[in-house]
Design a protein around this motif. Structure first.
Motif, PDB file in Angstrom:
ATOM      1  N   PRO A   1      -2.652   1.112  -5.052  1.00  0.00           N
ATOM      2  CA  PRO A   1      -2.142   0.683  -3.633  1.00  0.00           C
ATOM      3  C   PRO A   1      -2.927  -0.304  -3.137  1.00  0.00           C
ATOM      4  CG  PRO A   1      -3.225   2.864  -3.456  1.00  0.00           C
ATOM      5  CD  PRO A   1      -3.091   2.736  -4.992  1.00  0.00           C
TER       6      PRO A   1
ATOM      7  N   SER B   1       2.350   5.156  -6.535  1.00  0.00           N
ATOM      8  CA  SER B   1       1.973   4.165  -5.632  1.00  0.00           C
ATOM      9  C   SER B   1       2.695   2.633  -6.014  1.00  0.00           C
ATOM     10  CB  SER B   1       0.667   4.073  -5.690  1.00  0.00           C
ATOM     11  OG  SER B   1      -0.238   4.996  -5.078  1.00  0.00           O
TER      12      SER B   1
ATOM     13  N   GLY C   1       0.892  -1.229  -0.027  1.00  0.00           N
ATOM     14  CA  GLY C   1       0.138  -0.135   0.015  1.00  0.00           C
ATOM     15  C   GLY C   1       0.798   1.339   0.007  1.00  0.00           C
ATOM     16  N   ASP C   2       2.037   0.967   0.065  1.00  0.00           N
ATOM     17  CA  ASP C   2       2.860   2.342   0.214  1.00  0.00           C
ATOM     18  C   ASP C   2       3.008   2.943  -1.249  1.00  0.00           C
ATOM     19  OD1 ASP C   2       3.946   2.043   2.709  1.00  0.00           O
ATOM     20  OD2 ASP C   2       5.823   1.598   2.420  1.00  0.00           O
ATOM     21  N   PHE C   3       3.570   4.131  -1.200  1.00  0.00           N
ATOM     22  CA  PHE C   3       4.008   5.032  -2.333  1.00  0.00           C
ATOM     23  C   PHE C   3       5.453   5.413  -2.185  1.00  0.00           C
ATOM     24  CE2 PHE C   3       2.024   8.185   0.298  1.00  0.00           C
ATOM     25  CZ  PHE C   3       2.842   9.401   0.406  1.00  0.00           C
TER      26      PHE C   3
ATOM     27  N   SER D   1      -9.642   5.170  -1.538  1.00  0.00           N
ATOM     28  CA  SER D   1      -8.237   5.511  -2.347  1.00  0.00           C
ATOM     29  C   SER D   1      -8.861   6.216  -3.671  1.00  0.00           C
ATOM     30  CB  SER D   1      -7.209   4.347  -2.419  1.00  0.00           C
ATOM     31  OG  SER D   1      -6.267   4.998  -3.199  1.00  0.00           O
TER      32      SER D   1
END
Length: 442
Positions: free
Chosen positions: A341, A275, A255-257, A412
């Motif tokens: 993400p 992302s 789920g990070d960017f 999101s």
């Protein structure tokens, strides 16, 4: 009994600090009140009696300076703070505190006239802050332009003239303005004679300067450089990049960017956020899905395979938010490129009950439908995919079928989508701590 109570207090305190809303409030409290307090006290006790009628405008100037230092520190994107409140929230604090600082500095100038070099350095520092602030509100403040249509249209029109790389360099003029303010303060004899005040002034300035220099050093010399190994066109204006890294540290979460830059390509040397569509620690590489909107993203399709890629991050709180609420069902609401993400989050959390609402503007905009086909065969996953936005009634019908008290909601997508569904959920009794939306616009 005392030991038990102490341990219980530690557990409660720890859970509160993990709550990003509590963390957000704590950051505001520290910046607005706690950090300036020592300097304000030093001003009150050390200011010579002859100048006591200037106490208030001097304290206004002091507040403005401390808040601007805080804004500069936040601009270094400290990862520990990102994991606590999220980078979008950090940028929001950065923007608002900068505006407040400029406003107070202007009041300070009106209430406390000066002359000579003191006036020149103070005035030009303020004028630079105002000029960069106005420019940044249009080009670097997605939290504002996403909510004000006129500014958003102006931003898209002006982007044809001012590329992102130019905007980043112009934003760094804040450092020149800060240097002018430092000289302005040092030139005032009765302020320079306030030893405790100047000691604190130097300490605050030195800490922020060191933090900034460390961040610059890390960006240019410590952040890992990967290699672009694959570039695929997933849709009309969407590309997927695969980046092989020489080593992967435990800095990434699903789920990070990340911020990426191409240090050897003109116009693409400044980091841009995108992302992750996968779990790099599991796959051994980074996969990024990008919509070709701006000058940087439209150039991605022409980047040669094998080009070095600088990676900064990861950033984000999606997985943290899930981990902070064990034993809950996950409901995800996404639109368009905002699904990216969530793809890695779904893969990583399939042991949990997950339901996703995923909408696009047209059929060809759907991403990785093969993954959804697979996930739909697993026992805990279900999905609703459709062309065109979901109606409120569709989510109302779904909410009636679940225990909303043991559910968290991850949103999101574009700002309008995020704002709408947050309002909708709260209107239907979902508490704020059950919702996490990571606005992706700056």
């Amino acid at each position: 009994m005392t030991i038990y109570r102490f341990k219980h207090l530690q557990e409660v305190s720890g859970s509160m600090l993990k709550n990003y809303k509590f963390g957000n409030g704590l950051v505001w409290l520290l910046i607005i009140f706690v950090l300036p307090l020592p300097l304000l006290q030093a001003t009150y006790y050390e200011l010579p009696a002859l100048y006591h009628d200037t106490l208030m405008p001097i304290q206004f100037g002091t507040l403005a300076y401390i808040w601007m230092l805080a804004a500069i520190y936040l601009a270094t994107r400290p990862r520990w703070l990102d994991r606590l409140i999220g980078l979008p929230s950090m940028y929001l604090v950065h923007g608002i505190i900068s505006i407040l600082a400029i406003g107070l500095a202007f009041v300070h100038k009106l209430l406390l006239p000066s002359s000579g070099w003191i006036k020149w350095t103070g005035d030009w520092g303020l004028y630079l802050f105002i000029a960069v602030g106005v420019y940044s509100l249009i080009f670097l403040a997605g939290w504002l332009t996403n909510r004000v249509p006129v500014l958003n249209h102006l931003k898209h029109w002006l982007e044809t003239l001012f590329q992102h790389e130019i905007s980043v360099w112009l934003h760094r003029l804040n450092l020149v303005a800060t240097a002018l303010v430092i000289i302005h303060v040092i030139l005032i004899p009765y302020i320079l004679a306030m030893h405790n005040y100047m000691m604190l002034f130097g300490a605050y300035t030195g800490i922020v300067a060191l933090s900034y220099l460390v961040s610059v050093y890390r960006v240019h010399f410590q952040q890992p450089t990967g290699e672009l190994i694959e570039l695929d066109q997933l849709a009309d204006n969407v590309v997927q990049l695969s980046v092989k890294m020489p080593r992967l540290r435990r800095q990434f979460q699903t789920g990070d960017f990340v911020f990426i830059a191409f240090p050897n390509l003109p116009g693409m040397k400044e980091p841009h956020p995108f992302s992750l569509a996968n779990n790099p620690l599991a796959d051994g590489q980074l996969e990024l899905i990008v919509r070709e909107d701006g000058d940087f993203t439209k150039s991605l399709a022409s980047v040669p395979i094998g080009t070095p890629v600088k990676i900064l991050g990861g950033y984000g709180r999606f997985q943290n938010f899930i981990d902070e609420h064990p034993g809950t069902q996950l409901v995800m609401i996404s639109g368009g490129i905002g699904v990216v993400p969530l793809l890695s989050l779904i893969n990583h959390n399939l042991e949990k009950p997950i339901h996703i609402f995923y909408s696009v503007q047209k059929q060809t905009d759907f991403l990785h439908l093969d993954q959804f086909d697979y996930w739909n065969t697993t026992p805990n996953f279900s999905s609703q995919l459709q062309v065109g936005r979901f109606k409120d009634a569709q989510l109302e019908n779904y909410l009636a079928t679940i225990d909303v008290n043991h559910t968290i909601f991850l949103v999101s997508g574009p700002a309008a989508l995020g704002q709408h569904w947050q309002r909708f959920l709260k209107k239907h009794g979902i508490r704020g701590w059950q919702i996490y939306y990571e606005e992706f616009g700056w």
